[in-house]
Design a protein around this motif. Structure first.
Motif, short mmCIF file in Angstrom:
data_model
loop_
_atom_site.label_atom_id
_atom_site.label_comp_id
_atom_site.label_asym_id
_atom_site.label_seq_id
_atom_site.Cartn_x
_atom_site.Cartn_y
_atom_site.Cartn_z
N VAL A 276 -12.66 -4.98 17.90
CA VAL A 276 -11.63 -5.46 16.88
C VAL A 276 -10.50 -4.35 17.06
O VAL A 276 -10.41 -3.28 16.89
N LEU A 277 -9.37 -4.94 17.41
CA LEU A 277 -7.93 -4.14 17.47
C LEU A 277 -7.17 -4.73 16.52
O LEU A 277 -6.67 -5.75 16.42
N GLY A 278 -6.71 -3.40 15.85
CA GLY A 278 -5.79 -3.61 14.66
C GLY A 278 -4.50 -2.69 14.76
O GLY A 278 -4.57 -1.90 15.25
N ASN A 279 -3.26 -3.70 14.58
CA ASN A 279 -2.11 -2.83 14.28
C ASN A 279 -1.71 -2.94 13.09
O ASN A 279 -1.65 -4.08 12.20
N ILE A 280 -1.02 -1.66 12.54
CA ILE A 280 -0.42 -1.82 11.35
C ILE A 280 1.05 -1.41 11.55
O ILE A 280 1.27 -0.51 12.16
N VAL B 21 -13.43 6.14 8.13
CA VAL B 21 -13.98 7.31 7.69
C VAL B 21 -13.61 8.13 8.83
O VAL B 21 -13.21 9.42 8.52
N ARG B 22 -14.20 7.88 10.06
CA ARG B 22 -14.19 9.00 10.92
C ARG B 22 -12.80 8.93 11.99
O ARG B 22 -12.58 9.97 12.63
N ASP B 23 -12.39 7.82 12.11
CA ASP B 23 -11.16 7.61 12.89
C ASP B 23 -10.16 6.93 12.27
O ASP B 23 -10.04 5.59 12.18
N PRO B 24 -9.27 7.59 11.56
CA PRO B 24 -8.12 6.96 10.97
C PRO B 24 -7.17 6.23 11.60
O PRO B 24 -7.00 6.49 13.17
N PRO B 25 -6.37 5.53 11.31
CA PRO B 25 -5.35 4.80 12.17
C PRO B 25 -4.54 5.91 12.92
O PRO B 25 -4.32 6.93 12.50
N VAL B 26 -4.10 5.48 14.20
CA VAL B 26 -3.55 6.69 15.03
C VAL B 26 -1.75 5.78 15.23
O VAL B 26 -1.70 4.76 15.51
N ALA B 27 -0.98 6.68 15.04
CA ALA B 27 0.31 6.44 15.02
C ALA B 27 0.61 6.26 16.71
O ALA B 27 0.32 6.94 17.73
N LEU B 28 1.33 5.17 17.01
CA LEU B 28 1.60 4.80 18.27
C LEU B 28 2.87 5.74 18.72
O LEU B 28 3.96 5.80 18.28
N THR B 29 2.58 6.44 19.78
CA THR B 29 3.62 7.36 20.52
C THR B 29 4.89 6.35 20.73
O THR B 29 5.05 5.52 21.29
N GLY B 30 6.00 7.27 20.28
CA GLY B 30 7.21 6.48 20.37
C GLY B 30 7.92 5.31 19.77
O GLY B 30 9.05 5.11 19.59
N LEU B 31 6.91 5.24 18.46
CA LEU B 31 7.40 4.23 17.51
C LEU B 31 7.25 4.86 15.95
O LEU B 31 6.53 5.83 15.85
N VAL B 32 8.08 4.19 15.28
CA VAL B 32 8.03 4.72 13.91
C VAL B 32 7.42 3.67 13.00
O VAL B 32 7.71 2.23 13.06
N GLY B 33 6.55 4.18 11.97
CA GLY B 33 5.92 3.17 11.28
C GLY B 33 4.82 2.21 11.94
O GLY B 33 4.65 1.03 11.33
N VAL B 34 4.36 2.63 13.17
CA VAL B 34 3.34 1.71 13.65
C VAL B 34 2.06 2.41 13.93
O VAL B 34 2.09 3.59 14.62
N TRP B 35 0.79 2.08 13.65
CA TRP B 35 -0.23 2.54 13.83
C TRP B 35 -1.55 1.52 14.52
O TRP B 35 -1.25 0.48 14.48
N ALA C 91 0.84 -1.27 0.12
CA ALA C 91 0.04 -0.06 0.06
C ALA C 91 0.94 1.33 -0.09
O ALA C 91 1.95 1.20 0.48
N ALA C 92 0.10 2.22 -0.42
CA ALA C 92 0.91 3.60 -0.30
C ALA C 92 1.15 4.38 0.99
O ALA C 92 1.98 4.94 1.20
N ASP C 93 0.07 3.82 1.84
CA ASP C 93 0.16 4.56 3.19
C ASP C 93 -0.69 3.60 4.14
O ASP C 93 -1.30 2.47 3.67
N GLU C 94 -0.71 3.95 5.42
CA GLU C 94 -1.54 2.95 6.37
C GLU C 94 -2.99 3.08 6.10
O GLU C 94 -3.51 2.07 6.48
N VAL C 95 -3.37 4.14 5.81
CA VAL C 95 -5.00 4.16 5.56
C VAL C 95 -5.15 3.18 4.07
O VAL C 95 -6.25 2.34 4.52
N GLU C 96 -4.61 3.15 3.32
CA GLU C 96 -4.65 2.32 2.02
C GLU C 96 -4.58 0.78 2.53
O GLU C 96 -5.27 -0.11 2.09
N ALA C 97 -3.62 0.80 3.48
CA ALA C 97 -3.17 -0.79 4.01
C ALA C 97 -4.64 -1.22 4.68
O ALA C 97 -4.83 -2.48 4.31
N VAL C 98 -5.09 -0.44 5.45
CA VAL C 98 -6.31 -0.77 6.20
C VAL C 98 -7.54 -1.26 5.21
O VAL C 98 -8.21 -2.37 5.17
N ARG C 99 -7.70 -0.38 4.15
CA ARG C 99 -8.60 -0.57 3.13
C ARG C 99 -8.29 -2.02 2.38
O ARG C 99 -9.18 -2.87 2.32
N LEU C 100 -7.32 -2.27 2.02
CA LEU C 100 -6.58 -3.52 1.01
C LEU C 100 -6.98 -4.65 2.09
O LEU C 100 -7.31 -5.65 1.77
#
Length: 106
Positions: A98-102, A73-87, A37-46
């Motif tokens: 439903v708890l998801g991590n990207i 649509v109303r709550d996009p993935p949230v970046a996890l504090t202190g981490l890079v590339g994790v939502w 995917a191009a970004d984390e939002v597209e990753a969730v869609r795919l």
């Protein structure tokens, strides 16, 4: 060969798709898959599209996918504090969280 809109946009904007690992906990199970995917939002869609096609979550794959997409649509993935590339993202299926991590994988 078919192209999806995200492929065209990535080409036009000079973006490259990257591999994301999606880890989802729902109804006592943990489900892991990867998407390009191009970004984390597209990753969730795919990932949701994969759920609809492959139905890995017994009995509720379609409902999980639909509810995650509605929530996105109303709550996009949230970046996890202190981490890079994790939502993180959440949704509900009935009374089940439903708890998801990207994770940007490579």
């Amino acid at each position: 060969m078919s192209l999806c809109l995200s492929d065209v946009l990535c080409h036009v904007w000079g973006m490259e798709k990257q591999r994301y690992t999606v880890v989802c906990d729902v109804r006592g199970g943990t489900y892991v898959s990867q998407v390009q995917a191009a970004d984390e939002v597209e990753a969730v869609r795919l990932w949701a599209a994969q759920l609809l096609a492959e139905k890995p979550v017994p009995e509720v794959s379609s409902e999980v996918a639909r509810n995650v997409l509605k929530t996105l649509v109303r709550d996009p993935p949230v970046a996890l504090t202190g981490l890079v590339g994790v939502w993180c993202f959440t949704a509900l299926v009935g009374d089940n969280l439903v708890l998801g991590n990207i994770v940007l994988s490579a």
